[in-house]
Write an enzyme that holds these catalytic residues in place. Structure first.
Site, PDB file in Angstrom:
ATOM      1  N   ASP A 158      24.140  -1.094  11.896  1.00 38.59           N
ATOM      2  CA  ASP A 158      23.381  -1.953  10.968  1.00 38.59           C
ATOM      3  C   ASP A 158      22.134  -1.274  10.402  1.00 38.59           C
ATOM      4  OD1 ASP A 158      25.182  -3.923  11.561  1.00 38.59           O
ATOM      5  OD2 ASP A 158      23.907  -4.881  13.058  1.00 38.59           O
TER       6      ASP A 158
HETATM    7  P1  NAP Z   1      24.645  -1.874  15.976  1.00 40.26           P
HETATM    8  O1  NAP Z   1      24.537  -2.251  14.555  1.00 40.26           O
HETATM    9  O2  NAP Z   1      24.815  -2.948  16.972  1.00 40.26           O
HETATM   10  O3  NAP Z   1      25.871  -0.857  16.078  1.00 40.26           O
HETATM   11  C1  NAP Z   1      26.138  -0.191  17.258  1.00 40.26           C
HETATM   12  C2  NAP Z   1      27.404   0.612  17.037  1.00 40.26           C
HETATM   13  O4  NAP Z   1      27.586   1.422  18.183  1.00 40.26           O
HETATM   14  C3  NAP Z   1      28.637  -0.255  16.898  1.00 40.26           C
HETATM   15  O5  NAP Z   1      29.059  -0.303  15.576  1.00 40.26           O
HETATM   16  C4  NAP Z   1      29.655   0.394  17.839  1.00 40.26           C
HETATM   17  O6  NAP Z   1      30.823   0.747  17.096  1.00 40.26           O
HETATM   18  C5  NAP Z   1      28.956   1.649  18.322  1.00 40.26           C
HETATM   19  N1  NAP Z   1      29.231   1.911  19.735  1.00 40.26           N
HETATM   20  C6  NAP Z   1      29.253   1.036  20.758  1.00 40.26           C
HETATM   21  N2  NAP Z   1      29.566   1.665  21.892  1.00 40.26           N
HETATM   22  C7  NAP Z   1      29.750   2.967  21.577  1.00 40.26           C
HETATM   23  C8  NAP Z   1      30.103   4.121  22.329  1.00 40.26           C
HETATM   24  N3  NAP Z   1      30.334   4.071  23.650  1.00 40.26           N
HETATM   25  N4  NAP Z   1      30.195   5.303  21.683  1.00 40.26           N
HETATM   26  C9  NAP Z   1      29.992   5.368  20.349  1.00 40.26           C
HETATM   27  N5  NAP Z   1      29.651   4.319  19.585  1.00 40.26           N
HETATM   28  C10 NAP Z   1      29.541   3.131  20.199  1.00 40.26           C
HETATM   29  O7  NAP Z   1      23.415  -0.975  16.472  1.00 40.26           O
HETATM   30  P2  NAP Z   1      22.108  -0.476  15.727  1.00 40.26           P
HETATM   31  O8  NAP Z   1      22.445   0.257  14.467  1.00 40.26           O
HETATM   32  O9  NAP Z   1      21.327   0.217  16.788  1.00 40.26           O
HETATM   33  O10 NAP Z   1      21.388  -1.791  15.252  1.00 40.26           O
HETATM   34  C11 NAP Z   1      20.774  -2.672  16.157  1.00 40.26           C
HETATM   35  C12 NAP Z   1      21.093  -4.077  15.767  1.00 40.26           C
HETATM   36  O11 NAP Z   1      20.581  -4.930  16.780  1.00 40.26           O
HETATM   37  C13 NAP Z   1      20.462  -4.487  14.444  1.00 40.26           C
HETATM   38  O12 NAP Z   1      21.314  -5.324  13.719  1.00 40.26           O
HETATM   39  C14 NAP Z   1      19.226  -5.244  14.910  1.00 40.26           C
HETATM   40  O13 NAP Z   1      18.789  -6.183  13.961  1.00 40.26           O
HETATM   41  C15 NAP Z   1      19.747  -5.897  16.162  1.00 40.26           C
HETATM   42  N6  NAP Z   1      18.691  -6.325  17.074  1.00 40.26           N
HETATM   43  C16 NAP Z   1      17.879  -5.400  17.617  1.00 40.26           C
HETATM   44  C17 NAP Z   1      16.831  -5.795  18.411  1.00 40.26           C
HETATM   45  C18 NAP Z   1      15.875  -4.782  18.969  1.00 40.26           C
HETATM   46  O14 NAP Z   1      14.794  -5.179  19.354  1.00 40.26           O
HETATM   47  N7  NAP Z   1      16.252  -3.510  18.993  1.00 40.26           N
HETATM   48  C19 NAP Z   1      16.635  -7.136  18.693  1.00 40.26           C
HETATM   49  C20 NAP Z   1      17.511  -8.068  18.125  1.00 40.26           C
HETATM   50  C21 NAP Z   1      18.524  -7.634  17.337  1.00 40.26           C
HETATM   51  P3  NAP Z   1      32.220   0.934  17.859  1.00 40.26           P
HETATM   52  O15 NAP Z   1      32.470  -0.320  18.598  1.00 40.26           O
HETATM   53  O16 NAP Z   1      33.183   1.190  16.749  1.00 40.26           O
HETATM   54  O17 NAP Z   1      32.077   2.117  18.750  1.00 40.26           O
END
Ligand code: NAP
Length: 483
Positions: free
Chosen positions: A410
């Site tokens: 994301d």
């Molecule tokens: P993300 O959008 O959740 O994407 C994570 C990606 O990692 C997934 O598409 C997944 O694809 C891949 N993944 C999972 N396990 C894996 C593995 N073992 N090896 C390789 N890839 C793997 O993560 P992000 O880009 O870090 O974004 C964070 C999200 O969390 C945002 O939408 C944010 O708004 C939200 N959020 C964050 C917080 C905070 O404080 N950090 C709080 C609330 C919400 P596959 O399944 O295809 O592997």
């Protein structure tokens, strides 16, 4: 020497350590010490409480029960914090937070029950002001307790993480909220002598039940993906409940500690919402990421204009990296899941030894909690100077030969900039698509947290290296060595 006279001074010192601890937690270099300072202050405060005259009036039994609680609670907290995986940290915080809220609610229940009149007749035991703070502590603490329990259940997979929606939901939630506030006011009015014949114990029990139900009704309709923000909000609630308990017990340290937790929880909630470009109201009532549209397998994504996803091999990706001048690593949640931080550091070291300049782009909400990526990379001893904040790194992407996205989704989605209909439109993102070449490591085409497809994967500059992050990065390192 009478230790009792030193209790207020001890509490003051503890309060100062809490503030210093919070200050320390604001930076990765000082965080560990900050935590230690605050923990030492807490130990000091708990120790001092044993000399309190009221506490001593509970006798040896009270002392033993408290000491046993201290040992059991301390051991559970220590062990839990040691063994918990970084990716499970949000549910751990939910658990601890719920315990805090529940404890504050219990303090209020006991204080009211101690003096309440079952029939409302006769002399009134407590002042209406004390009842008001007790009822506040009970309501907020109980909401935080049951809400945190649901948040924990959703994150741990014990209950479905999907947003639980039903018709008349707002009506039910409003009735529960209105009911608990009205009953609390009735109890306060009763202790103030304004209303007679109120069965105080029964009313208090009613408030507790309604508050517990309200906490459940508040959190159940929120998707599991939004739980980190909800937990932070409930954390702020717990702080307020603890501060209210401080007023009830006339304990200044609880007031200070509760207020600090309330304030920092509120700030954290606002920071997270802002970094996702969402209001707290939208998190609570928007059911964002509730039903991920995922499920696609590698290579399944295709745009209406015919663009498709391009998969690459380890050798091709390694060649790109080995001959690059500037590489920006973009870590995300998947890196944490795979625990690939040490392998990433190894790959970066190898590239640097070949003269490649490597930096890391840190999005404020990458992962599942603020600072998630910083902590992970610090664990692998990645030099802190190599970590660049979003604002600092975004202009650098245009100069990067390769952006290596590892388990981030994301936070790299250009739809946030371009597509007004996207749920993440307006969320600040890392400008990965501006790099010359993009390599994305993830296991499939499944979406991330927000449950939406990522336009970046259709960009002709992007190559997908499908696989587990740890495994893929290790293979990349081996292939770069062989180049
Ligand atoms: P993300 O959008 O959740 O994407 C994570 C990606 O990692 C997934 O598409 C997944 O694809 C891949 N993944 C999972 N396990 C894996 C593995 N073992 N090896 C390789 N890839 C793997 O993560 P992000 O880009 O870090 O974004 C964070 C999200 O969390 C945002 O939408 C944010 O708004 C939200 N959020 C964050 C917080 C905070 O404080 N950090 C709080 C609330 C919400 P596959 O399944 O295809 O592997």
């Amino acid at each position: 020497m009478d230790f009792r006279s030193l209790i207020p001074l001890t509490y003051l010192i503890a309060a100062v350590t809490f503030v210093l601890g919070l200050k320390g937690l604001s930076g990765p270099k000082t965080a560990v010490n900050g935590n230690r300072i605050a923990a030492a202050g807490m130990l000091l405060a708990v120790g001092a409480t044993f000399f309190d005259i009221e506490f001593q009036s509970y006798g040896t039994t009270g002392l033993l029960i408290t000491a046993a609680g201290l040992v059991i609670g301390g051991a559970a907290g220590f062990t839990g914090a040691r063994v918990v995986k970084m990716t499970a940290m949000p549910q751990m915080v939910a658990l601890f937070n719920g315990a805090g809220g529940g404890a504050a609610a219990l303090v209020s229940i006991l204080e009211v029950a101690r003096t309440a009149s079952p029939t409302g007749a006769g002399a009134l035991g407590i002042a209406s002001g004390a009842t008001a703070t007790s009822m506040l502590g009970l309501m907020i603490g109980a909401v935080s307790f049951s809400g945190s329990a649901i948040a924990f259940g959703k994150l741990q997979g014990l209950i479905t993480p999907r947003a639980f929606k039903y018709s008349g939901q707002q009506f039910v939630t409003s009735i529960l909220f209105g009911g608990m506030v009205l009953l609390s006011l009735l109890l306060v009015a009763s202790t103030a002598g304004l209303v007679a014949g109120v069965p105080q114990l029964a009313v208090m029990t009613g408030v507790a039940v309604l508050a517990l139900l309200f906490g459940i009704a508040l959190v159940m309709p929120i998707g599991g993906a939004d739980m980190p923000v909800v937990i932070s909000l409930l954390n702020a609630f717990t702080g307020l409940a603890v501060a209210a308990a401080g007023f009830t017990l006339d304990n200044q340290l609880l007031i200070v500690a509760g207020t600090l937790v309330g304030a920092s929880g509120t700030i954290l909630t606002r920071l997270m919402s802002k970094a996702m470009n969402r209001s707290i109201g939208n998190v609570l009532f928007g059911a964002f990421g509730a039903a991920p549209s995922g499920g696609e397998t590698a290579g399944a994504m295709r745009a209406d204009d015919g663009r498709t996803v391009r998969a690459t091999t380890v050798d091709d990706a390694a060649t790109l990296l080995a001959y690059a001048r500037n590489v920006i690593v973009v870590p995300g949640y998947g890196l944490a899941v795979a625990q690939a931080q040490h392998n990433v550091r190894e790959l970066a070291d190898l590239l640097e030894s070949r003269g490649v300049n490597v930096v890391y782009a840190i999005h404020p909400v990458a992962g599942r909690m603020p600072g998630h990526m910083n902590v992970l990379l610090a664990e692998a001893n990645v030099p802190y100077e190599k970590l660049m904040d979003m604002e600092a790194v975004n202009p650098e992407f245009a100069r990067a030969d390769v952006a290596l996205v590892i388990g981030a989704n994301d936070v790299t989605n250009p739809a946030a900039r371009t597509s007004k209909s996207s749920p993440i439109y307006g969320m600040p993102i890392l400008d990965v698509d501006k790099a010359q070449q993009v390599i994305v490591i993830k296991r499939s085409m499944k979406p991330g947290f927000a449950g939406i497809d990522n336009d970046l994967y259709l960009d002709p500059k992007t190559q997908m290296l499908f696989g587990d992050a740890k495994d893929a990065v290790a293979k990349l390192t081996a292939a770069v060595k062989a180049t």
